[in-house]
Motif scaffolding. Structure first.
Motif, PDB file in Angstrom:
ATOM      1  N   THR A  95       0.849  -1.211   0.152  1.00 15.90           N
ATOM      2  CA  THR A  95       0.128   0.162  -0.172  1.00 15.90           C
ATOM      3  C   THR A  95       0.763   1.254  -0.013  1.00 15.90           C
ATOM      4  N   ILE A  96       1.783   1.339   0.817  1.00 19.44           N
ATOM      5  CA  ILE A  96       2.571   2.486   0.908  1.00 19.44           C
ATOM      6  C   ILE A  96       3.453   2.690  -0.335  1.00 19.44           C
ATOM      7  N   GLY A  97       4.065   1.424  -0.838  1.00 19.67           N
ATOM      8  CA  GLY A  97       4.807   1.483  -1.848  1.00 19.67           C
ATOM      9  C   GLY A  97       4.341   2.086  -3.206  1.00 19.67           C
ATOM     10  N   SER A  98       2.927   1.459  -3.259  1.00 20.57           N
ATOM     11  CA  SER A  98       2.260   1.758  -4.448  1.00 20.57           C
ATOM     12  C   SER A  98       1.729   3.293  -4.370  1.00 20.57           C
ATOM     13  N   TRP A  99       1.453   3.657  -3.244  1.00 19.29           N
ATOM     14  CA  TRP A  99       0.879   4.991  -3.257  1.00 19.29           C
ATOM     15  C   TRP A  99       1.892   6.318  -3.394  1.00 19.29           C
ATOM     16  N   ILE A 100       3.281   5.720  -3.107  1.00 17.89           N
ATOM     17  CA  ILE A 100       4.307   6.624  -3.318  1.00 17.89           C
ATOM     18  C   ILE A 100       4.552   6.793  -4.919  1.00 17.89           C
ATOM     19  N   GLN A 101       4.260   5.480  -5.569  1.00 17.86           N
ATOM     20  CA  GLN A 101       4.730   5.688  -6.952  1.00 17.86           C
ATOM     21  C   GLN A 101       3.360   6.341  -7.749  1.00 17.86           C
ATOM     22  N   ARG A 102       2.305   6.180  -7.245  1.00 17.35           N
ATOM     23  CA  ARG A 102       1.225   6.915  -7.961  1.00 17.35           C
ATOM     24  C   ARG A 102       1.302   8.443  -7.694  1.00 17.35           C
ATOM     25  N   LEU A 103       1.727   8.631  -6.351  1.00 18.04           N
ATOM     26  CA  LEU A 103       1.737  10.192  -6.251  1.00 18.04           C
ATOM     27  C   LEU A 103       2.887  10.813  -7.208  1.00 18.04           C
ATOM     28  N   ARG A 104       4.089   9.910  -7.183  1.00 16.15           N
ATOM     29  CA  ARG A 104       5.181  10.540  -8.094  1.00 16.15           C
ATOM     30  C   ARG A 104       4.839  10.588  -9.563  1.00 16.15           C
TER      31      ARG A 104
END
Length: 324
Positions: free
Chosen positions: A220-229
């Motif tokens: 969850t945290i990893g995918s949201w960091i990538q999405r926000l980038r």
């Protein structure tokens, strides 16, 4: 409140703009923001930014001479970047309406660099955001809650911290002394991905549940960091919010779960709420909302279906649970 993915994006944007640059002038516009007296804030002026660090949900600017400015945005604090530096003599006062520079009545502080100006704002009337000015590593570490860094830890470390106290999972995940950077929004998303109830107790989980929760945290945290980038690109993050349309359950009360289609439910308490899917996470059981369950007591519905019937007027408490 900006959480680990949002703070990560802020730090990456700041690295490109202020790392290696001198802080020309730091100006506090609200008397409630600055929480320390020694060393004085003007001592930061003229020092070069040589490090940027995250302490839980805090952003720490490391300046020359082991001088640190530590910002905690709390719930409504946000950062804004103005490419052309704003002259202190012409800067709007906090009573003026916000302009193109992102400043105005919600401005709490400005930090002028040769490359531009960083503006700290806070919406609403409650002033919870804070700025600490400290010098030395010991003083800096005193501001770190010490929670486990979930993207850098092993499963064994995660399991050990999780079982160190017997809390509900919602409370455990959002405790900054246990886990670093996770708050109300992403804890909802993590628990939904793990398919575990938010009120399950941390010391009562099976090994399989612990492993699922660990994987859900990192995914969850990893995918949201990538999405926000991807959403932000090279721009400064200006749309930091705890409510995003792509989220599965957080802020989605009454809307269909993207996995099973059941209506997302919530538990309300103080200024926050927990959102969850009863089908995916609680075996169909409706968790008691404190405000309503205290009112209804034994008449509180046990399932989402019963709740919908009560709301639609198709049944009454006595019809569902007749007196003996």
């Amino acid at each position: 409140m900006p959480e680990l993915p949002d703070i990560t994006l802020y730090l990456e944007a700041l690295e490109r703009r202020v790392l290696g640059r001198r802080l020309v002038k730091a100006t506090v516009l609200s008397p409630f923001l600055l929480r320390t007296a020694t060393p004085p804030l003007p001592g930061a002026n003229g020092r070069k930014v040589i490090a940027l660090r995250r302490l839980g949900k805090r952003i720490a600017f490391g300046l020359e001479g082991d001088f640190w400015l530590v910002l905690h945005l709390m719930i409504a604090g946000r950062l804004h970047w103005v490419d052309s530096p704003v002259s202190p003599e012409t800067r709007p006062t906090p009573r003026r309406r916000p302009g193109k520079s992102g400043q105005g009545k919600n401005s709490l502080a400005t930090f002028d660099f040769s490359t531009g100006t960083l503006v700290l704002t806070e919406a609403g009337t409650k002033r919870r955001a804070s700025l600490h000015v400290v010098q030395g590593q010991a003083s800096l570490q005193s501001l770190d809650p010490g929670g486990l860094e979930v993207l850098d830890c092993a499963l064994t470390d995660f399991a050990q911290v999780l079982a160190s106290q017997n809390h509900t999972l919602k409370r455990a995940l959002t405790d900054p002394h246990l886990f670093s950077g996770i708050g109300n929004a992403y804890s909802d998303e993590i628990l939904h991905r793990a398919r575990i109830s938010p009120v399950a107790l941390s010391q009562k989980l099976s090994p399989d549940q612990v492993q699922r929760l660990f994987a859900a945290v990192r995914e969850t945290i990893g995918s949201w960091i990538q999405r926000l980038r991807q959403q932000t690109g090279g721009a400064f993050p200006e749309n930091v919010t705890a409510f995003r349309p792509e989220m599965a359950v957080h802020g989605k009360f009454g809307q269909p779960c993207p996995v099973c289609g059941a209506k997302v439910q919530r538990i309300r308490y103080a200024d926050n709420e927990t959102n969850y899917c009863p089908t995916c996470q609680t075996g169909g059981k409706l968790l008691a909302d404190r405000s309503l369950s205290l009112l209804l007591k034994r008449d509180w519905p046990k399932t989402a279906e019963e709740l919908e019937e009560m709301r639609s007027g198709r049944s009454t408490p006595s019809e569902r649970d007749p007196a003996p």
